[in-house]
Write a protein that holds these residues in place. Structure first.
Motif, short mmCIF file in Angstrom:
data_model
loop_
_atom_site.label_atom_id
_atom_site.label_comp_id
_atom_site.label_asym_id
_atom_site.label_seq_id
_atom_site.Cartn_x
_atom_site.Cartn_y
_atom_site.Cartn_z
N ASP A 119 -29.60 -22.31 29.89
CA ASP A 119 -28.85 -22.70 28.52
C ASP A 119 -29.52 -23.66 27.37
O ASP A 119 -29.35 -25.06 27.63
CB ASP A 119 -27.42 -23.00 29.08
CG ASP A 119 -26.54 -23.34 27.73
OD1 ASP A 119 -26.76 -22.75 26.80
OD2 ASP A 119 -25.52 -23.97 27.84
N GLY A 120 -30.37 -23.39 26.69
CA GLY A 120 -30.85 -24.26 25.76
C GLY A 120 -30.24 -24.03 24.66
O GLY A 120 -30.25 -24.99 23.61
N GLY A 121 -29.26 -22.91 24.32
CA GLY A 121 -28.67 -22.45 23.19
C GLY A 121 -27.65 -23.76 22.87
O GLY A 121 -27.59 -24.13 21.67
N PHE A 122 -26.94 -24.29 23.85
CA PHE A 122 -25.93 -25.29 23.64
C PHE A 122 -26.62 -26.78 22.83
O PHE A 122 -26.08 -27.11 21.94
CB PHE A 122 -25.36 -25.96 24.98
CG PHE A 122 -24.34 -27.09 24.76
CD1 PHE A 122 -22.86 -26.57 24.54
CD2 PHE A 122 -24.59 -28.12 25.18
CE1 PHE A 122 -22.14 -27.81 24.32
CE2 PHE A 122 -23.80 -29.22 24.83
CZ PHE A 122 -22.14 -28.96 24.72
N GLU A 123 -27.77 -27.02 23.36
CA GLU A 123 -28.73 -28.13 22.94
C GLU A 123 -28.77 -27.70 21.43
O GLU A 123 -28.79 -28.76 20.54
CB GLU A 123 -29.75 -28.53 23.97
CG GLU A 123 -29.29 -28.75 25.11
CD GLU A 123 -28.40 -30.17 25.19
OE1 GLU A 123 -28.34 -30.81 24.45
OE2 GLU A 123 -27.93 -30.31 26.37
N ILE B 81 -28.82 -26.91 34.30
CA ILE B 81 -27.49 -26.13 34.28
C ILE B 81 -27.44 -24.88 35.43
O ILE B 81 -26.47 -24.82 36.20
CB ILE B 81 -27.21 -25.54 32.71
CG1 ILE B 81 -27.31 -26.68 31.78
CG2 ILE B 81 -25.94 -24.75 32.95
CD1 ILE B 81 -26.32 -27.83 32.39
N PRO B 82 -28.50 -24.00 35.20
CA PRO B 82 -28.44 -22.96 36.22
C PRO B 82 -28.48 -23.62 37.83
O PRO B 82 -28.16 -22.82 38.60
CB PRO B 82 -29.53 -22.00 35.94
CG PRO B 82 -30.37 -22.73 34.94
CD PRO B 82 -29.48 -23.78 34.46
N ALA B 83 -29.37 -24.90 37.96
CA ALA B 83 -29.40 -25.31 39.31
C ALA B 83 -27.94 -25.83 39.66
O ALA B 83 -27.93 -25.44 40.97
CB ALA B 83 -30.53 -26.64 39.19
N LEU B 84 -27.55 -26.35 39.10
CA LEU B 84 -26.13 -26.84 39.45
C LEU B 84 -25.42 -25.69 39.78
O LEU B 84 -24.34 -25.61 40.73
CB LEU B 84 -25.29 -27.73 38.43
CG LEU B 84 -25.86 -29.15 38.10
CD1 LEU B 84 -25.41 -29.95 37.03
CD2 LEU B 84 -25.90 -29.81 39.44
N LYS B 85 -25.20 -24.76 38.90
CA LYS B 85 -24.40 -23.39 39.16
C LYS B 85 -24.62 -22.75 40.52
O LYS B 85 -23.75 -22.47 41.14
CB LYS B 85 -24.71 -22.43 38.04
CG LYS B 85 -23.76 -22.78 36.81
CD LYS B 85 -24.08 -21.89 35.46
CE LYS B 85 -23.43 -22.19 34.46
NZ LYS B 85 -23.36 -21.10 33.57
N THR B 86 -26.05 -22.66 40.66
CA THR B 86 -26.61 -22.04 42.01
C THR B 86 -26.02 -23.00 43.40
O THR B 86 -25.58 -22.29 44.28
CB THR B 86 -27.97 -22.02 41.91
OG1 THR B 86 -28.57 -21.20 40.98
CG2 THR B 86 -28.69 -21.46 43.08
N LEU C 61 -22.85 -33.38 28.45
CA LEU C 61 -22.22 -32.57 27.52
C LEU C 61 -22.33 -31.02 27.85
O LEU C 61 -21.39 -30.39 27.89
CB LEU C 61 -22.50 -32.93 26.02
CG LEU C 61 -22.12 -34.32 25.55
CD1 LEU C 61 -22.47 -34.31 23.97
CD2 LEU C 61 -20.32 -34.31 25.62
N ASN C 62 -23.66 -30.97 28.18
CA ASN C 62 -24.10 -29.51 28.40
C ASN C 62 -23.45 -29.00 29.72
O ASN C 62 -23.00 -28.10 29.96
CB ASN C 62 -25.67 -29.42 28.66
CG ASN C 62 -25.86 -28.22 28.51
OD1 ASN C 62 -25.56 -27.03 28.89
ND2 ASN C 62 -27.30 -27.75 27.75
N VAL C 63 -23.51 -29.96 30.81
CA VAL C 63 -22.64 -29.93 32.11
C VAL C 63 -21.26 -29.77 31.86
O VAL C 63 -20.95 -28.82 32.69
CB VAL C 63 -23.03 -31.06 32.92
CG1 VAL C 63 -22.19 -30.94 34.19
CG2 VAL C 63 -24.68 -31.12 33.53
N LEU C 64 -20.67 -30.64 31.03
CA LEU C 64 -19.18 -30.61 30.77
C LEU C 64 -19.19 -29.17 30.35
O LEU C 64 -17.98 -28.32 30.84
CB LEU C 64 -18.71 -31.40 29.77
CG LEU C 64 -18.60 -32.89 30.53
CD1 LEU C 64 -18.30 -34.08 29.28
CD2 LEU C 64 -17.29 -33.02 31.56
N ALA C 65 -19.97 -28.74 29.48
CA ALA C 65 -19.59 -27.22 28.63
C ALA C 65 -19.85 -26.14 29.61
O ALA C 65 -19.12 -25.10 29.62
CB ALA C 65 -20.21 -27.18 27.30
N ASN C 66 -21.06 -26.27 30.23
CA ASN C 66 -21.40 -24.89 31.07
C ASN C 66 -21.40 -24.84 32.33
O ASN C 66 -21.56 -23.75 33.01
CB ASN C 66 -22.94 -24.50 30.44
CG ASN C 66 -23.08 -24.15 28.89
OD1 ASN C 66 -22.18 -23.33 28.40
ND2 ASN C 66 -23.59 -25.09 28.13
#
Length: 766
Positions: free
Chosen positions: A4-8, A30-35, A58-63
């Motif tokens: 997710d670079g799209g958010f930034e 982001i995918p690391a945390l999701k995993t 902000l990215n973590v909050l969003a995704n």
């Protein structure tokens, strides 16, 4: 997973001149945390509590947490008005609490990201405390349901001492969260500071070796390697319940923030970064080459996410008001009304039934276990307690016992933590009894009071203030119906936890609408013990109180409760065991939660006059914010020449001196038991009672310390500047106390004489 670079990119396009501390250069987080979350969810975890610095928040909050994008985007509107109390904080400090379905496991999962100031690692122990509390209240004794994830920056992880303090809590019985996954976003730079001058160790993660945590160093531009490491880390935590560290070796595409120019100080590094291909492009090209996805599928995914952002951006324009309550990280839905207001604005009496007092007193002065051999000296202490109970008297230790025991009876969990709190620094408490002949065999009488009582947790902490106070603060966030106390060994030592006090305790409600009822017990008093064992620095706490010194509030409704509700925190210095008991009980019976700072005594723990009768605690009695003088002078108020207001231990010095000078008819001594918020209403009653008396504030602290600067303008507001308030106490000084015993005694003698010399102040306004 699409990286997710799209958010930034979207934020950069829409708000190019705004600070957002974006994740460019470590989008893989982001995918690391999701995993990690997916794997942990599959293993049974249903609640994850996270803490992180501002980069990527902000990215973590969003995704990761999936906060509504329009709520994030509306934070960028400079014209938005705050609807809730408090000012809120900058968007990259705010937290969030969200329950949703995990797509991989189809299980419910609750994600909480704790609000955190720019003091990057300050949130670490707070997260651990809240995690521990959730585990405790859910009966999750092995951490199989609730876990924590901590994110760090490389420079802060290596440089901030609270990281070490937090690691050292990781396997202590009363503090362990049964394994934390640490993810370090390793920018290889700290603001403008090169690693070669930022740390003495090869890796920023070497501090984790102190608990032998496995540390995985992985290239953040290799997403598959990162995902593999995350799976291993989640499994490690699940199997071994110990800490594990992932070091994401990455870079920072822009400066410290988007407005910062990094090439001034790292020219060669940033020339390379500007040539570095984005990880999303690099990885998508690899997948397309392998045939895993087509170029069209990739572009469709990017376009789809961009469309989602655009729609959220459009709807965010409809937001006229910013609701900080949408950003709560620790909501208490059953405690407050649906609007977030207290259920009532009154507090019931805090007194207790005589039988309850007798029962707690008997238990406090006995050993509930049979064949349990205690030290003969402790046997004498318990017999003395029994004698006090028989005579219906309380000393300080018994007053505390009454407060804790009665709350436990009502189902309120009590947790007391700090250095040497089990016995008490001054050997007065003895809440944990030790068998003198069997190692590790202990007895906690407080847990033997009632058949269905709440549990009492009393735990000696590691020799830490910053980390442990942060931990207890986090613990207090989880449940409003618990009394959580941290005691400093000496009040002076709270200054090594000043960051927690400044950033979370004094201003937490204003910044994040975060009610917290934590209690700080700070032993305080000038007894000739030197500059490091005398002052809890009350002036620092009072300086941060938000009540207006020049404005007297209207005395309407339940003024005491309303005033407490409007304050950011409460400060008391009790002189009687009964009042100490009442204020602890009031802390729970209030319909809201505020931090409570108690300047506790040392010499008064055993002072023969610092005693209370059971009558001061029986049903219908309450906490006394001010204790008036009921002596001889009270009978002829018109003849009183001087009113001395004071707080704390100095009261006993003053009464002794007054008796010595035979001035009981001339001088009134009044105690402020609650210093902040200032009891304007009760002070006015006392001043009106003695119209011909001059007004004196007496304190044992130096003039530039203690309470004088706080109380003086408030007294003057009450008397409408018609008369001065004189100061009696020690002269201004740099250190809080002298280290010389004879100097200490001479100082005390000098200001005691001044307090009762009725000609001293004439013609001199201080």
């Amino acid at each position: 997973e699409v990286l997710d670079g799209g958010f930034e990119d979207f934020l950069a396009r829409k708000w190019s001149s705004e600070k957002r501390f974006g994740l460019e250069g470590c989008e893989v987080l982001i995918p690391a945390l999701k995993t990690i979350i997916d794997k942990s969810s599959a293993g049974g975890i249903d609640s994850v509590i996270m803490g992180m610095p501002h980069r990527g928040r902000l990215n973590v909050l969003a995704n990761v947490i999936r906060k509504d994008l329009n709520q994030i985007f509306c934070q960028f509107d400079p014209n938005l008005e705050a609807a809730d109390e408090g000012s809120g904080d900058v968007k990259y400090h705010l937290g969030m609490y969200h329950e949703r379905i995990n797509r991989e496991t189809d299980k419910n999962i609750t994600l909480s990201l704790m609000a955190n100031p720019s003091h990057l690692e300050a949130v670490d122990p707070v997260v651990q405390g809240k995690t521990k509390a959730e585990q405790f209240y859910r009966g999750d004794r092995a951490g199989k349901k609730v876990m924590s994830i901590l994110m760090h920056g490389d420079a802060a992880f290596a440089g901030q001492g609270v990281v070490y303090e937090t690691f050292h809590l990781s396997e202590l019985p009363s503090y362990t969260t049964h394994g934390t996954i640490h993810v370090v976003v390793n920018n290889q730079i700290g603001f403008t500071t090169d690693p070669r001058v930022a740390r003495s160790s090869p890796y920023p993660t070497d501090v984790a070796r102190v608990v032998n945590a496995p540390i995985f160093h992985v290239n953040a531009d290799d997403p598959e390697a990162v995902m593999y490491v995350c799976l291993v880390a989640a499994e490690w935590r699940s199997v071994f319940n110990k800490d594990v560290v992932i070091d994401l070796v990455c870079y920072r595409r822009f400066g410290h923030n988007e407005m910062d120019e990094p090439i001034f100080t790292q020219p060669l590094m940033y020339k390379q970064i500007r040539q570095q291909e984005h990880v999303l492009k690099k990885y998508s090209r690899k997948l397309i080459a392998e045939g895993a996805v087509t170029l069209q599928e990739f572009e469709e995914e990017i376009a789809k996410y961009d469309k989602i952002c655009e729609e959220a951006y459009t709807s965010s324009k409809d937001e006229k008001i910013l609701h900080i309550r949408h950003w709560l990280d620790s909501p208490w839905p059953e405690f407050f009304t649906s609007t977030g207001e207290p259920q009532s604005m009154s507090c019931p009496p805090t007194g207790l039934d005589e039988e309850v007092l007798q029962h707690i007193g008997r238990t406090a002065s006995s050993v509930p276990l049979q064949d349990f051999k205690v030290h003969p000296g402790l046997s004498r202490i318990l017999r003395s307690r029994a004698d006090l109970v028989t005579s219906r008297q309380l000393d300080w230790a018994l007053g505390e016992y009454m407060a804790f025991g009665s709350l436990l009876k009502d189902g309120v969990h009590v947790r007391l933590s700090g250095q040497d709190v089990e016995r008490g620094t001054f050997s007065h408490r003895h809440h944990v009894l030790h068998h003198q002949e069997v190692d590790k065999q202990t007895c906690v009488p407080m847990n033997h009071l009632w058949p269905n009582q709440a549990p009492y947790t009393v735990c000696n902490s590691s020799l830490s203030e910053y980390g442990v106070l942060g931990f207890e603060l986090g613990f207090a966030m989880a449940n409003p119906n618990a009394l959580i106390l941290w005691e400093a060994q000496f009040g002076d030592f709270h200054n090594t936890a000043q960051c927690i006090i400044d950033q979370f305790i004094s201003s937490g409600q204003a910044k994040w609408v975060r009610n917290n009822g934590i209690v700080l017990l700070l032993p305080h008093g000038m007894e000739g013990m030197g500059p490091e064992h005398s002052s809890a620095r009350p002036e620092r706490f009072l300086q941060m109180s938000n009540d207006d010194p020049d404005h007297i509030p209207e005395f309407v409704g339940d003024f005491e409760v309303q005033q407490l509700h409007d304050s950011n925190w409460i400060m008391v210095n009790c002189t009687t065991p009964a009042n100490y008991c009442h204020v602890l009980r009031r802390q729970i019976l209030l319909p809201f939660r505020k931090p409570l700072i108690i300047f506790t005594p040392k010499s008064l723990l055993r002072h023969p006059e610092a005693r209370s009768s059971f009558d001061d605690l029986t049903e219908g009695t309450t906490f006394r914010r001010l204790i008036a003088d009921d002596g001889l002078a009270n009978r002829c108020p018109g003849d009183v020449k001087r009113i001395i207001f004071c707080t704390g231990k100095v009261f006993y010095d003053l009464t002794k001196e007054r008796k010595l000078h035979h001035m009981e008819n001339d001088v009134i001594i009044i105690r402020l038991e609650q210093i902040s918020p200032f009891p304007f209403d009760l002070v006015r009653v006392e001043l009106d009672k003695y119209p011909n008396a001059e007004l004196v504030w007496c304190q044992e602290e130096h003039k530039n310390m203690g309470y004088y600067d706080y109380v003086r303008p408030r007294f003057l507001a009450v008397v409408a500047n018609r008369k001065p308030i004189w100061y009696v106490g020690r002269d201004p000084a740099a250190a809080p106390a002298t280290g010389n015993k004879s100097t200490h005694i001479n100082e005390l003698k000098r200001f005691m004489e001044t307090a009762f010399n009725l000609s001293t102040f004439h013609g001199r306004n201080i």
